[in-house]
Every structure is written in C-alpha cells, then in structure tokens.
Design a protein around this motif. Structure first.
Motif, short mmCIF file in Angstrom:
data_model
loop_
_atom_site.label_atom_id
_atom_site.label_comp_id
_atom_site.label_asym_id
_atom_site.label_seq_id
_atom_site.Cartn_x
_atom_site.Cartn_y
_atom_site.Cartn_z
N SER A 99 8.71 8.61 1.79
CA SER A 99 9.47 7.86 2.79
C SER A 99 8.78 6.66 3.42
N ILE A 100 7.37 6.99 3.95
CA ILE A 100 6.81 5.98 4.44
C ILE A 100 6.45 4.69 3.59
N ALA B 182 -1.39 12.98 -3.48
CA ALA B 182 -0.47 12.79 -2.23
C ALA B 182 0.48 13.84 -2.18
N ALA B 183 0.80 14.38 -3.18
CA ALA B 183 1.98 15.64 -3.32
C ALA B 183 1.19 16.75 -2.40
N LEU B 184 -0.24 16.89 -2.70
CA LEU B 184 -0.88 17.83 -1.85
C LEU B 184 -1.16 17.61 -0.56
N GLY B 185 -1.55 16.17 -0.26
CA GLY B 185 -1.74 15.97 1.08
C GLY B 185 -0.34 15.87 2.23
N ALA B 186 0.84 15.84 1.14
CA ALA B 186 2.15 15.76 1.84
C ALA B 186 2.27 17.22 2.33
N LYS B 187 1.88 18.18 1.47
CA LYS B 187 2.42 19.43 1.79
C LYS B 187 1.32 20.18 2.78
N VAL B 188 0.18 19.80 2.61
CA VAL B 188 -1.02 20.37 3.50
C VAL B 188 -0.69 19.83 5.00
N LYS B 189 -0.31 18.44 5.06
CA LYS B 189 -0.02 18.25 6.38
C LYS B 189 1.35 17.96 6.91
N GLY B 190 2.21 18.23 6.02
CA GLY B 190 3.64 18.38 6.56
C GLY B 190 4.11 16.81 6.72
N ASN B 191 3.59 15.80 6.19
CA ASN B 191 4.04 14.62 6.42
C ASN B 191 4.91 13.88 4.96
N HIS C 90 21.50 3.79 -14.32
CA HIS C 90 20.50 4.86 -15.19
C HIS C 90 19.31 5.35 -14.40
N LEU C 91 19.33 5.92 -13.21
CA LEU C 91 18.33 6.43 -12.66
C LEU C 91 18.39 7.96 -12.53
N ASP C 92 17.21 8.61 -12.44
CA ASP C 92 17.27 10.02 -12.38
C ASP C 92 16.47 10.51 -11.14
N GLY C 93 15.76 9.51 -10.42
CA GLY C 93 15.48 9.62 -9.12
C GLY C 93 16.29 9.43 -7.80
N ALA C 94 16.17 10.09 -6.68
CA ALA C 94 16.99 9.76 -5.74
C ALA C 94 16.87 8.24 -5.17
N VAL C 95 18.14 7.63 -4.86
CA VAL C 95 18.00 6.12 -4.42
C VAL C 95 17.71 6.43 -2.97
N ARG C 96 16.82 5.72 -2.36
CA ARG C 96 16.44 5.75 -0.96
C ARG C 96 16.93 4.53 -0.11
N PRO D 250 0.80 -1.27 -0.14
CA PRO D 250 -0.03 0.01 -0.06
C PRO D 250 1.06 1.08 0.10
N SER D 251 0.36 2.37 -0.70
CA SER D 251 1.09 3.63 -0.54
C SER D 251 -0.13 4.88 -0.35
N ALA D 252 0.25 6.03 0.09
CA ALA D 252 -0.44 7.07 0.06
C ALA D 252 -1.04 7.43 -1.05
N CYS D 253 -2.34 7.59 -1.03
CA CYS D 253 -3.07 7.89 -2.43
C CYS D 253 -2.94 6.64 -3.62
N ASN D 254 -2.54 5.59 -3.12
CA ASN D 254 -2.06 4.31 -4.06
C ASN D 254 -1.07 4.90 -5.28
N GLY D 255 -0.02 5.87 -4.90
CA GLY D 255 0.53 6.39 -5.72
C GLY D 255 1.93 5.72 -6.18
N GLN D 256 2.31 4.83 -5.35
CA GLN D 256 3.56 4.10 -5.55
C GLN D 256 4.63 4.85 -6.04
N PRO D 257 5.27 5.75 -5.21
CA PRO D 257 6.24 6.84 -5.62
C PRO D 257 7.65 6.54 -5.65
N TYR D 258 7.85 5.19 -6.10
CA TYR D 258 9.16 4.65 -6.05
C TYR D 258 9.26 3.68 -7.34
#
Ligand SMILES: Cc1cc2nc3c(=O)[nH]c(=O)nc-3n(C[C@H](O)[C@H](O)[C@H](O)COP(=O)(O)O)c2cc1C
Length: 174
Positions: free
Chosen positions: A103-104, A90-99, A140-146, A38-46
């Motif tokens: 990473s989660i 999820a971007a909006l929620g993260a900004k509004v709620k400061g969460n 060959h990645l452009d997104g940060a490795v976590r 599972p992920s916030a707003c089902n966005g799977q940001p990875y």
C-alpha cells in the motif's frame, strides 16, 4: 517547476476538458516518472493500466457509484493501479514486520504520477472510490485495483488554497 512549486500547484482536478486529449509524450513522461518510483525491496508490486476511449468510459463509470466522481467521465485518460505480488524479500519483510509495504508503494507511485502530471501542465485526481470487479473486467486484470487516477487538461479550475493541518499538529521535532 521545483518540487515545492509542483506541490503547491498540484490539486485534485474535478473538471476536465473532454475535448482536449493528453499528448502521448506527456503521458510517456508521467509513466517514466512512475517507473522510477521507489518501492520496498525495489519490488514495484503494482501494475499501471492506461485507459482511453471505451475502456476509460467503463472505468470512469466504475468510479461513479452512489453519485461519486461524476467528473471522471470527462477525463480523457484514466490510469488504473492494480496489485502485483510482492517480491520474496518484501513479502517476508511485510510478514515479519507486520507492515503493508505494498500500500505504501502504491501511494508513492500515485504521488509520482500526480507530481509529474502537474509538471506537465495536466490536471489529475486520485480516486479511491470504485467498483473493483467492474474495473478488473474492463481492464482484464487479475490483481486487485487499488487506485484510479484521472488525467487531462483542467477546465476553468483555478488553484485553490490548500487546507492542511498546521505544521505543529503535523510535525513533532524532538
Ligand atoms: C487515497 C486517496 C483516495 C481519494 N479518493 C478520491 C475520490 O474517490 N474522489 C475524489 O474526488 N477525490 C479523491 N481523493 C482526493 C482527495 O480528496 C484530495 O487529495 C484531498 O482532499 C486534498 O485535496 P487536493 O488533492 O486538492 O490537494 C483521494 C485522494 C487519495 C490520496
């Protein structure tokens, strides 16, 4: 194995059998469980990058700065988890709620991966110590490795006793 048995059996594996490859069907099972995470707003940001052979060697090397994670060199597979952009909600929620939902989400998918690896009889270790730029270049990645996760068959690694906080320190029931 039920989930509690998986939780008891999963441990960070720091000794791999470099001669024993990970079967494709076991890797597929791990990736399929990761896909169901599972992920916030089902966005799977990875994004998950499966590294074997020369790429695995380069990624393992990138986790070994300052003498750390030498065992990674023997892991036949390394999974790299890198960032992808949030979906809009999820971007909006993260900004509004400061969460920091991303990473989660990445922590949850890492937990799914290591749990399924255990269910498949494989050892795994989550690595947070690595050189981001070296891994981006190798994969060959452009997104940060976590996170990087080593996968393979454990070699002479008995199950250790778990050291964890006591339940009353960890949990408050109101
Ligand atoms: C976010 C994260 C980063 C970690 N980074 C490393 C690492 O770079 N090297 C390592 O050997 N273990 C690493 N670990 C493994 C932890 O040390 C380990 O999970 C913890 O000590 C509990 O032990 P266990 O996994 O054997 O139950 C990491 C774990 C997490 C969750």
């Amino acid at each position: 194995m039920n989930f509690y048995e998986i939780a008891c059996n999963r441990q960070s594996c720091r000794k791999y059998d470099a001669q024993k490859p990970v079967e494709q069907e076991k890797l597929t099972a791990i990736l399929e469980s990761a896909r169901l995470s599972p992920s916030a707003c089902n966005g799977q940001p990875y994004h998950l990058t499966v590294c074997r052979g020369e790429t695995a060697r380069l990624v393992a090397k990138a986790t070994m700065g300052m003498g750390m994670n030498k065992f990674a060199a023997d892991a036949p597979v390394l999974l790299v988890i890198s960032e992808k952009p949030y979906v809009k909600s999820a971007a909006l929620g993260a900004k509004v709620k400061g969460n920091d939902y991303r990473s989660i989400d990445i922590g949850i998918v890492a937990a799914y991966i290591t749990a399924e690896a255990t269910a498949q009889g494989l050892g795994s270790c989550i690595l947070g110590w690595f050189d981001n730029d070296d891994i981006c270049k190798a994969c060959h990645l452009d997104g940060a490795v976590r996170l990087v996760i080593t996968l393979g068959y454990a070699k002479d690694e008995p199950l250790r006793n778990k050291k964890r906080k006591a339940m009353d320190e960890l949990v408050t029931e109101l």
